[in-house]
Design a protein around this motif. Structure first.
Motif, PDB file in Angstrom:
ATOM      1  N   LEU A  68      -2.470   1.729  -0.906  1.00 50.52           N
ATOM      2  CA  LEU A  68      -1.949   1.365   0.420  1.00 50.52           C
ATOM      3  C   LEU A  68      -1.287  -0.015   0.371  1.00 50.52           C
ATOM      4  O   LEU A  68      -0.240  -0.250   0.976  1.00 50.52           O
ATOM      5  N   THR A  93      -8.193  14.110   2.547  1.00 51.32           N
ATOM      6  CA  THR A  93      -7.320  13.480   3.540  1.00 51.32           C
ATOM      7  C   THR A  93      -6.273  12.602   2.870  1.00 51.32           C
ATOM      8  O   THR A  93      -5.175  12.416   3.408  1.00 51.32           O
ATOM      9  N   TYR A  98      -3.163  14.286   2.725  1.00 50.99           N
ATOM     10  CA  TYR A  98      -2.343  14.170   3.939  1.00 50.99           C
ATOM     11  C   TYR A  98      -1.602  12.834   3.997  1.00 50.99           C
ATOM     12  O   TYR A  98      -0.420  12.793   4.295  1.00 50.99           O
ATOM     13  N   THR A  99      -2.330  11.741   3.750  1.00 44.73           N
ATOM     14  CA  THR A  99      -1.677  10.420   3.887  1.00 44.73           C
ATOM     15  C   THR A  99      -0.629  10.223   2.806  1.00 44.73           C
ATOM     16  O   THR A  99       0.377   9.556   3.023  1.00 44.73           O
ATOM     17  N   LYS A 147       1.669   7.888   9.030  1.00 44.75           N
ATOM     18  CA  LYS A 147       1.342   8.350   7.668  1.00 44.75           C
ATOM     19  C   LYS A 147      -0.102   8.029   7.283  1.00 44.75           C
ATOM     20  O   LYS A 147      -0.744   8.814   6.589  1.00 44.75           O
ATOM     21  N   PHE A 148      -0.599   6.892   7.752  1.00 42.53           N
ATOM     22  CA  PHE A 148      -1.901   6.451   7.233  1.00 42.53           C
ATOM     23  C   PHE A 148      -3.045   6.465   8.251  1.00 42.53           C
ATOM     24  O   PHE A 148      -4.193   6.288   7.876  1.00 42.53           O
ATOM     25  N   MET A 153      -5.089   8.797  10.109  1.00 45.20           N
ATOM     26  CA  MET A 153      -5.259  10.249  10.189  1.00 45.20           C
ATOM     27  C   MET A 153      -6.140  10.658  11.360  1.00 45.20           C
ATOM     28  O   MET A 153      -7.226  11.182  11.209  1.00 45.20           O
ATOM     29  N   ASN A 197      -1.532  12.450  14.448  1.00 43.65           N
ATOM     30  CA  ASN A 197      -0.761  12.158  13.239  1.00 43.65           C
ATOM     31  C   ASN A 197      -1.008  13.194  12.149  1.00 43.65           C
ATOM     32  O   ASN A 197      -0.086  13.618  11.448  1.00 43.65           O
ATOM     33  N   ARG A 214       1.233  15.593   9.535  1.00 41.99           N
ATOM     34  CA  ARG A 214       1.180  15.453   8.068  1.00 41.99           C
ATOM     35  C   ARG A 214       0.892  16.779   7.381  1.00 41.99           C
ATOM     36  O   ARG A 214       1.289  16.988   6.236  1.00 41.99           O
TER      37      ARG A 214
END
Lengths: 581, 192
Positions: A64, A87, A90-91, A188-189, A191, A195, A199
């Motif tokens: 990140l 997850t 997803y991110t 994006k981050f 979750m 959001n 994603r």
């Protein structure tokens, strides 16, 4: 320069050359050496984390922040890290992120032989699988590019035979891209449902793109040979195929085992008369082939159990086994055992002597299950001794009160996932006896530091968890510390705590005898005049004591002079030299 | 050339790791393709351990199967018998005659089969029995059993010059242990 490297060292080299900057891992055979070798590169950050979930989240945080990161674990470690993994899919990433996972077919040092490829499929992230050390290096390096190009964490699968086999490797230069500047990207981050709903379609779209990549990447290749049989394989099995069948067959060698190509497999299948999938553990590639309408043989011929070899492959194609001598006489087994001077021995002896039903955990001390001590009733997974004991006692209820019960868990395992079980015991108040076998190191995986040892991965002074204070803070009032070399004190503590009506913790504290900083005593010896051949000392299962010519004998190259046996001998026949204090 | 297979077997803690490291190094330096495979972890705790070393023009599999090993270097007597089925019909076992009791023998559940080498000889297995422990002690440390046996193996691999082995020892062991290991190697190498 050409040199031999185990697969794990080559993975470390590949991650390093690929520009990794932050590595966080929890040790686990056969993955441990990846992180150990990475720790030798002092221009990057490496650490041991308390468990694989934490390690994966540390790697996520580093990604990140914009740098390339990695985490390494054994197959069952990925179960612990599964929560962030799903997850993370997803991110996606900011800096590239690689998750190395080492499976252990044949369970050389594991409690199951699960196939981690299912995680790649379930989490919808790509997985690479090398088949020798040179590929370990090249693929690890490539994994970062894949991660950043497709905005995904990349799983990197090894098995014991790749992780721990050496083959020739040529190293290259480190190419570390500049960190990608951090920018807040909530969609994006963060979750949360709003959001994450956006994603999920991205994840599905990414999988299609990765499948298209799988069709043409050089990671997957066809090696032309005989056309009667075509073999689809990957990893170490590729080497067995090459060894056993040479150019008699054509081979589709997969370096990317998820997602799997569709057109490439169909094209390959059309070019040969019959397709056989050779893969250890589950029929993962086989199932994919069937799903896309390609008729293959696989698990109808090859077992889903254990490791393969060239002769396993050869036998499946009717090649005669090699002649060899046959030994008819039974050869006594030589199972692994607790070392001479192991501090766990005195504790296990005491539990056995008191007839305690003991739930065990993961570590060297699992060897307490071996005869003659045979002092463990169950071993499931990291931390399960503590929470399991709580459930066991609740299950037994009032009628089981007479049964003496305890659990044993090492210092590293306790921090990994025993603490949460102890929180349950403290919170819900079962009169459970938790014995922490504190040998001041993570032993079984080869001596890694952990949050209770006071040292970091480099051996430099670091934070140190105070186990007594930790237990006290959770609300445990009965906390005892004993030296397991002192059998009398250990016995007294165990007896008293078994009788307690509330949760209690015994910390059995004595550093692993193999630690360099531990000074051992001169070896002991048996006075044959005093020995009455009662064999009580043999009940310790110490490899340094054997029975020859009618009396006990101490092997003075193995004996560490711990003195547990001399404390046990009713005739004071063992000693002569000073026992441990 | 045909791939040559060497198995190093013994008891966890006997130093098979150093032996395979030295062997792997001289083989790579000699220009061979080499694969070495061993298992770490639980099996090391005093258990039976095995390392596979394979070399030739191009080596695929990292492991050795039944009937395939050209040489078995056994650090302990019983272990030679345990892995004898891996020996190729033209192969040779180099065995340290030392006996280390496994746990079933220690606790009286089994008897150590001291006659086991006779059984191998009666089956026409080519055998070099070496009292490597005495030679290692003569060199200066009981821990050099591994290098004594490696010295014996070196004599049977004439393509590798003696000096390569000595170089590998010099560059692989800590300076203070170099001399004792060189002595141990030569004691093994000089055996008839």
């Amino acid at each position: 320069m050409k040199r031999l490297m185990i697969g794990n060292e080559a993975v470390a080299r590949g991650l390093y050359e690929g520009g990794v900057r932050v590595v966080s891992s929890y040790p686990g055979t056969p993955s441990t050496e990846i992180t150990e070798f990475l720790s030798e590169y002092r221009d990057i950050y490496t650490e041991w984390a308390p468990n694989e979930k934490v390690a994966t989240e540390v790697a996520f945080g580093a990604s990140l922040s914009g740098v390339r990161s990695a985490t390494c674990m054994k197959h069952v470690g990925l179960n612990v890290a599964a929560d962030p993994l799903f997850t993370l899919s997803y991110t996606g990433v900011n800096g590239g992120m690689v998750i190395c996972v080492a499976d252990d077919p044949a369970m050389h040092s594991s409690q199951n032989e699960q196939d981690s490829r299912h995680y790649a499929k379930a989490a919808k992230v790509p997985m690479l699988e090398p088949s020798d050390s040179a590929e370990c290096l090249a693929f690890a390096k490539e994994a970062f590019n894949l991660s950043e190009s497709f905005d995904t964490p990349v799983l990197f699968r090894l098995c014991t035979r790749i992780a721990h086999s050496q083959s020739v490797v040529e190293t290259g230069e480190r190419v570390a891209p500049d960190p990608i500047p951090y920018e807040r990207k909530g969609e994006k981050f963060i979750m949360m449902p709003g959001n994450a709903k956006k994603r999920h379609p991205f994840v599905e779209e990414r999988l299609k793109k990765l499948t298209a990549y799988a069709e043409s990447t050089p990671l997957n290749r066809i090696e032309e040979g005989g056309k009667h049989v075509g073999i689809i394989t990957s990893g170490t099995c590729y080497q067995y195929v090459r060894e056993a069948l040479g150019n008699e067959v054509s081979v589709l060698k997969l370096g990317m085992v998820w997602p799997l190509p569709v057109d490439l497999i169909r094209r390959f299948a059309e070019s040969v008369e019959r397709v056989v999938v050779i893969e250890e553990l589950d029929g993962f590639i086989e199932e994919h082939c069937r799903n896309i309408g390609v008729d293959v043989d696989g698990k109808s011929i090859f077992s889903p159990v254990g490791e393969y070899s060239q002769s396993v492959v050869a036998a499946a194609f009717g090649i005669e086994p090699k002649p060899h001598v046959v030994i008819e006489d039974p050869i006594p087994a030589r199972p692994p055992m607790m070392c001479a001077g192991c501090p766990h021995r005195g504790l296990f002896y005491t539990l056995k002597k008191n007839g305690v039903t003991t739930l065990g955990d993961i570590g060297c001390y699992t060897l307490g299950a071996q005869p003659p001590l045979a002092a463990i009733d169950s071993t499931l997974c990291m931390g399960a001794s503590v929470s399991g004991l709580h459930g066991f006692k609740r299950g037994l209820g009032e009628t089981g009160r007479k049964l003496k019960t305890a659990c044993v868990i090492g210092d590293s395992t306790f921090v990994h996932s025993g603490m949460t079980g102890l929180a349950d015991i403290a919170y819900n108040g079962s009169a459970s006896l938790v014995v922490v076998l504190d040998n001041s190191i993570t032993g079984m995986t080869g001596h890694q530091e952990n949050p209770t040892t006071g040292y970091n991965i480099h051996g430099d002074p670091a934070g140190k968890i105070d186990l007594e204070a930790l237990c006290r803070a959770m609300g445990i009032r009965r906390i005892r510390v004993v030296d397991p070399y002192d059998l009398a004190a250990t016995d007294a503590a165990v007896k008293e705590e078994l009788d307690a009506d509330e949760p209690s913790v015994i910390i059995s504290r004595r550093p692993c005898v193999l630690l360099k900083r531990v000074k051992t005593n001169p070896p002991l010896s048996v006075d044959p005049e005093l020995c009455r051949s009662c064999k009580k000392c043999l009940s310790l299962g110490c490899p340094a004591i054997s029975f020859r010519d009618g009396h006990a004998v101490v092997n003075d190259t193995l004996c560490t002079g711990c003195g547990v046996c001399s404390g046990l001998c009713p005739f004071h026949a063992i000693g002569g030299k000073e026992a441990a204090q | 050339m045909k791939t040559v297979n060497v198995m190093i077997v013994g008891v966890g803690g006997q130093g098979s790791l150093l032996a395979s490291k030295l062997l792997g190094k001289v083989l790579v330096d000699a220009g061979y393709d080499v694969k070495v495979s061993e298992v770490h972890g639980m099996s090391q705790r005093g258990g039976s351990v095995v390392t596979y070393v394979r070399f030739g023009d191009k080596v695929a599999s990292p492991i050795i199967d039944l009937g395939e090993s050209d040489f078995i270097l056994s650090f302990e007597k019983l272990e030679a018998a345990r892995y004898a089925e891996y020996l190729s019909p033209n192969g040779r076992i180099i065995v340290n005659t030392q006996e280390i009791d496994p746990m079933p023998v220690i606790v009286g559940k089994a008897v150590y089969p001291s006659h086991v080498l006779n059984e191998l000889e009666s089956k026409d297995v080519a055998l070099d029995a070496v009292d490597a422990l005495s030679l290692a002690e003569q060199a200066g440390t009981a821990k050099a059993v591994n290098v004594v046996l490696l010295g014996r193996l070196a004599r049977l691999l004439p393509a590798i010059p003696r000096e390569s082995w000595l170089d590998a020892i010099r560059s692989s062991v800590k300076p203070k242990f170099v001399d004792v290991n060189l002595r141990a190697f030569d004691l093994g190498y000089s055996l008839d």
